[in-house]
Scaffold this motif. Sequence first.
Motif, PDB file in Angstrom:
ATOM      1  N   ASN A  68       0.845  -1.184   0.000  1.00 51.42           N
ATOM      2  CA  ASN A  68       0.000   0.000   0.000  1.00 51.42           C
ATOM      3  C   ASN A  68       0.886   1.240   0.000  1.00 51.42           C
ATOM      4  OD1 ASN A  68      -1.827   2.197   0.826  1.00 51.42           O
ATOM      5  ND2 ASN A  68      -3.278   0.550   1.188  1.00 51.42           N
ATOM      6  N   VAL A  69       0.760   2.047  -1.057  1.00 45.74           N
ATOM      7  CA  VAL A  69       1.539   3.269  -1.171  1.00 45.74           C
ATOM      8  C   VAL A  69       0.650   4.333  -1.792  1.00 45.74           C
ATOM      9  CG1 VAL A  69       2.487   2.624  -3.426  1.00 45.74           C
ATOM     10  CG2 VAL A  69       3.721   4.261  -1.997  1.00 45.74           C
ATOM     11  N   ASN A  70       0.823   5.584  -1.378  1.00 46.88           N
ATOM     12  CA  ASN A  70      -0.054   6.650  -1.854  1.00 46.88           C
ATOM     13  C   ASN A  70       0.090   6.925  -3.348  1.00 46.88           C
ATOM     14  OD1 ASN A  70      -1.372   7.187   0.545  1.00 46.88           O
ATOM     15  ND2 ASN A  70       0.235   8.575   1.256  1.00 46.88           N
ATOM     16  N   ASP A  71       1.225   6.609  -3.929  1.00 48.99           N
ATOM     17  CA  ASP A  71       1.414   6.791  -5.363  1.00 48.99           C
ATOM     18  C   ASP A  71       0.644   5.730  -6.147  1.00 48.99           C
ATOM     19  OD1 ASP A  71       3.197   8.957  -5.003  1.00 48.99           O
ATOM     20  OD2 ASP A  71       4.811   7.545  -4.571  1.00 48.99           O
ATOM     21  N   ASN A  72       0.418   6.004  -7.437  1.00 53.69           N
ATOM     22  CA  ASN A  72      -0.245   5.031  -8.297  1.00 53.69           C
ATOM     23  C   ASN A  72      -0.028   5.442  -9.757  1.00 53.69           C
ATOM     24  OD1 ASN A  72      -1.788   2.857  -9.193  1.00 53.69           O
ATOM     25  ND2 ASN A  72      -3.428   3.219  -7.711  1.00 53.69           N
ATOM     26  N   PHE A  73      -0.553   4.633 -10.669  1.00 54.42           N
ATOM     27  CA  PHE A  73      -0.514   4.954 -12.095  1.00 54.42           C
ATOM     28  C   PHE A  73      -1.591   6.002 -12.381  1.00 54.42           C
ATOM     29  CE2 PHE A  73       0.907   0.577 -11.584  1.00 54.42           C
ATOM     30  CZ  PHE A  73       2.101   0.567 -12.293  1.00 54.42           C
ATOM     31  N   ASN A  74      -1.210   7.059 -13.076  1.00 55.58           N
ATOM     32  CA  ASN A  74      -2.137   8.149 -13.371  1.00 55.58           C
ATOM     33  C   ASN A  74      -2.419   8.237 -14.869  1.00 55.58           C
ATOM     34  OD1 ASN A  74      -2.016   8.849 -10.599  1.00 55.58           O
ATOM     35  ND2 ASN A  74      -0.179  10.069 -10.972  1.00 55.58           N
ATOM     36  N   PHE A  75      -3.636   8.647 -15.215  1.00 57.10           N
ATOM     37  CA  PHE A  75      -4.058   8.703 -16.607  1.00 57.10           C
ATOM     38  C   PHE A  75      -4.699  10.048 -16.922  1.00 57.10           C
ATOM     39  CE2 PHE A  75      -4.000   4.303 -15.415  1.00 57.10           C
ATOM     40  CZ  PHE A  75      -3.660   3.588 -16.554  1.00 57.10           C
ATOM     41  N   GLU A  76      -4.344  10.611 -18.061  1.00 53.34           N
ATOM     42  CA  GLU A  76      -5.081  11.779 -18.550  1.00 53.34           C
ATOM     43  C   GLU A  76      -6.474  11.342 -18.970  1.00 53.34           C
ATOM     44  OE1 GLU A  76      -1.588  14.642 -20.389  1.00 53.34           O
ATOM     45  OE2 GLU A  76      -2.573  13.191 -21.700  1.00 53.34           O
ATOM     46  N   ALA A  77      -7.440  12.228 -18.863  1.00 50.04           N
ATOM     47  CA  ALA A  77      -8.802  11.910 -19.261  1.00 50.04           C
ATOM     48  C   ALA A  77      -8.845  11.435 -20.702  1.00 50.04           C
ATOM     49  CB  ALA A  77      -9.705  13.130 -19.075  1.00 50.04           C
ATOM     50  N   SER A  78      -9.647  10.410 -20.960  1.00 53.50           N
ATOM     51  CA  SER A  78      -9.847   9.835 -22.305  1.00 53.50           C
ATOM     52  C   SER A  78      -8.584   9.196 -22.864  1.00 53.50           C
ATOM     53  CB  SER A  78     -10.373  10.896 -23.284  1.00 53.50           C
ATOM     54  OG  SER A  78     -11.581  11.457 -22.824  1.00 53.50           O
ATOM     55  N   ASN A  79      -7.648   8.824 -21.996  1.00 57.73           N
ATOM     56  CA  ASN A  79      -6.395   8.226 -22.451  1.00 57.73           C
ATOM     57  C   ASN A  79      -6.211   6.853 -21.840  1.00 57.73           C
ATOM     58  OD1 ASN A  79      -3.631   7.734 -23.210  1.00 57.73           O
ATOM     59  ND2 ASN A  79      -3.397   9.943 -23.466  1.00 57.73           N
ATOM     60  N   LEU A  80      -5.768   5.889 -22.631  1.00 53.19           N
ATOM     61  CA  LEU A  80      -5.574   4.531 -22.126  1.00 53.19           C
ATOM     62  C   LEU A  80      -4.166   4.295 -21.606  1.00 53.19           C
ATOM     63  CD1 LEU A  80      -3.894   2.394 -24.248  1.00 53.19           C
ATOM     64  CD2 LEU A  80      -5.813   3.008 -25.671  1.00 53.19           C
ATOM     65  N   ASN A  81      -3.226   5.204 -21.899  1.00 57.57           N
ATOM     66  CA  ASN A  81      -1.842   5.037 -21.474  1.00 57.57           C
ATOM     67  C   ASN A  81      -1.548   5.860 -20.225  1.00 57.57           C
ATOM     68  OD1 ASN A  81      -0.990   3.336 -23.714  1.00 57.57           O
ATOM     69  ND2 ASN A  81      -1.196   5.160 -24.990  1.00 57.57           N
ATOM     70  N   PHE A  82      -0.876   5.246 -19.256  1.00 55.54           N
ATOM     71  CA  PHE A  82      -0.571   5.956 -18.020  1.00 55.54           C
ATOM     72  C   PHE A  82       0.598   6.911 -18.213  1.00 55.54           C
ATOM     73  CE2 PHE A  82       1.883   2.029 -17.910  1.00 55.54           C
ATOM     74  CZ  PHE A  82       3.138   2.424 -17.459  1.00 55.54           C
ATOM     75  N   LEU A  83       0.651   7.933 -17.351  1.00 60.72           N
ATOM     76  CA  LEU A  83       1.694   8.944 -17.445  1.00 60.72           C
ATOM     77  C   LEU A  83       3.032   8.404 -16.924  1.00 60.72           C
ATOM     78  CD1 LEU A  83      -0.348  12.031 -16.173  1.00 60.72           C
ATOM     79  CD2 LEU A  83       0.296  11.503 -18.525  1.00 60.72           C
ATOM     80  N   LYS A  84       4.075   8.752 -17.638  1.00 62.83           N
ATOM     81  CA  LYS A  84       5.420   8.304 -17.256  1.00 62.83           C
ATOM     82  C   LYS A  84       6.305   9.516 -17.002  1.00 62.83           C
ATOM     83  CE  LYS A  84       5.065   4.083 -20.054  1.00 62.83           C
ATOM     84  NZ  LYS A  84       5.638   3.306 -21.159  1.00 62.83           N
ATOM     85  N   PRO A  85       7.306   9.366 -16.144  1.00 64.95           N
ATOM     86  CA  PRO A  85       7.666   8.146 -15.410  1.00 64.95           C
ATOM     87  C   PRO A  85       6.810   7.963 -14.163  1.00 64.95           C
ATOM     88  CG  PRO A  85       9.190   9.909 -14.853  1.00 64.95           C
ATOM     89  CD  PRO A  85       8.253  10.479 -15.897  1.00 64.95           C
ATOM     90  N   ILE A  86       6.773   6.745 -13.657  1.00 66.60           N
ATOM     91  CA  ILE A  86       6.096   6.515 -12.385  1.00 66.60           C
ATOM     92  C   ILE A  86       7.070   6.837 -11.257  1.00 66.60           C
ATOM     93  CG2 ILE A  86       4.596   4.749 -13.380  1.00 66.60           C
ATOM     94  CD1 ILE A  86       6.360   2.629 -11.993  1.00 66.60           C
ATOM     95  N   SER A  87       6.545   7.020 -10.058  1.00 68.57           N
ATOM     96  CA  SER A  87       7.396   7.399  -8.926  1.00 68.57           C
ATOM     97  C   SER A  87       8.286   6.235  -8.507  1.00 68.57           C
ATOM     98  CB  SER A  87       6.539   7.843  -7.745  1.00 68.57           C
ATOM     99  OG  SER A  87       5.874   6.728  -7.172  1.00 68.57           O
ATOM    100  N   SER A  88       9.375   6.554  -7.839  1.00 70.69           N
ATOM    101  CA  SER A  88      10.299   5.516  -7.357  1.00 70.69           C
ATOM    102  C   SER A  88       9.624   4.633  -6.309  1.00 70.69           C
ATOM    103  CB  SER A  88      11.561   6.167  -6.769  1.00 70.69           C
ATOM    104  OG  SER A  88      11.223   7.078  -5.728  1.00 70.69           O
ATOM    105  N   ASN A  89       8.737   5.231  -5.498  1.00 67.37           N
ATOM    106  CA  ASN A  89       8.014   4.435  -4.497  1.00 67.37           C
ATOM    107  C   ASN A  89       7.115   3.401  -5.160  1.00 67.37           C
ATOM    108  OD1 ASN A  89       9.125   5.806  -2.322  1.00 67.37           O
ATOM    109  ND2 ASN A  89       7.454   7.298  -2.220  1.00 67.37           N
ATOM    110  N   LEU A  90       6.410   3.811  -6.213  1.00 74.09           N
ATOM    111  CA  LEU A  90       5.536   2.881  -6.920  1.00 74.09           C
ATOM    112  C   LEU A  90       6.357   1.810  -7.617  1.00 74.09           C
ATOM    113  CD1 LEU A  90       2.782   1.989  -7.927  1.00 74.09           C
ATOM    114  CD2 LEU A  90       2.954   3.686  -9.759  1.00 74.09           C
ATOM    115  N   ASP A  91       7.451   2.194  -8.223  1.00 71.35           N
ATOM    116  CA  ASP A  91       8.311   1.228  -8.908  1.00 71.35           C
ATOM    117  C   ASP A  91       8.839   0.182  -7.928  1.00 71.35           C
ATOM    118  OD1 ASP A  91       9.623   0.453 -11.435  1.00 71.35           O
ATOM    119  OD2 ASP A  91      11.471   0.942 -10.378  1.00 71.35           O
TER     120      ASP A  91
END
Length: 306
Positions: A68-91
Amino acid sequence: MGKRLMYLLGILLTILIGTYFSYILCCNAENHDSSDTSNTIVTPKKVYKEPTLYPFSVKDVNGNFSSNVNDNFNFEASNLNFLKPISSNLDLEVGKLKDYLTSNDNKALSITGYYTKDEENKSGYTNLGLARANAIKNFLNSKGVPTKIMNTYGELKQSMIPDSLDVYHGPLAFNISELQDTSEEMDKLATYIKAHAIELHFETGESQINLDAEERQEIVDIAKYLDKVDGATCLVIGHTDNTGDAANNLVLGQNRANSVKEYLVNKAAIPEHKIIASSKGETQPIADNSTPEGRKKNRRTIITIK
């Protein structure tokens, strides 16, 4: 009456008349301001809504793994691809999840992607949530998690609110369960896919791909089969009518097949190495090339599996 008195009365009368007209004009202006609002522009106040935040949370209720970590994969509206890079905590947490899943061969991971009705589904899937889940599945696969132990779903979350930049924070849910044998299900799915190959038709010079609901579901089935069956591939075969030179038609069929392959990679998150694009040119007609209707049927691109 003396001149002096007449002069004073004149001054007094002037003052009274001036006061009267000043009062009339003032009242009319006030009445106009208060009653005539036809040209008044009212700017509504923008109500701030706190964006919805979903943390990266995974737990095996029948095992000893929890993340459980506060970070996560984030997406722009109407977009199927997540924003990069992801945080080091999430990685770091993704690495722990991979280690747990690959060291326990009886575990499966379910990924559910969220979406709202306000978003435009530009993907090849039945809904944007499912497309997002598949994008995450491919990312986890690139980290070493086998696709055959991952299942993807989409769920409508109309209450989900983006931030001021129109980004959804962590519109995903993860769940670890016991791995199920899907071999019989995949055999049936393979039979169905081959019997219901997707057939796309293009007008002369046209390359835009628009899938209907049934074709989108067939893309879902193909992606699922490719995930679960080792060595499975998606075949994209371009066909043309017999107009023009045979060699050029072979190239034209290949260009159409390549266009469909690109769509499947970018809009359906199907890995490129699992798609084989080829061309038969004009060599396999299914209708009479001597008629416009027949030529249109022959200008087709087939999507199926091997």
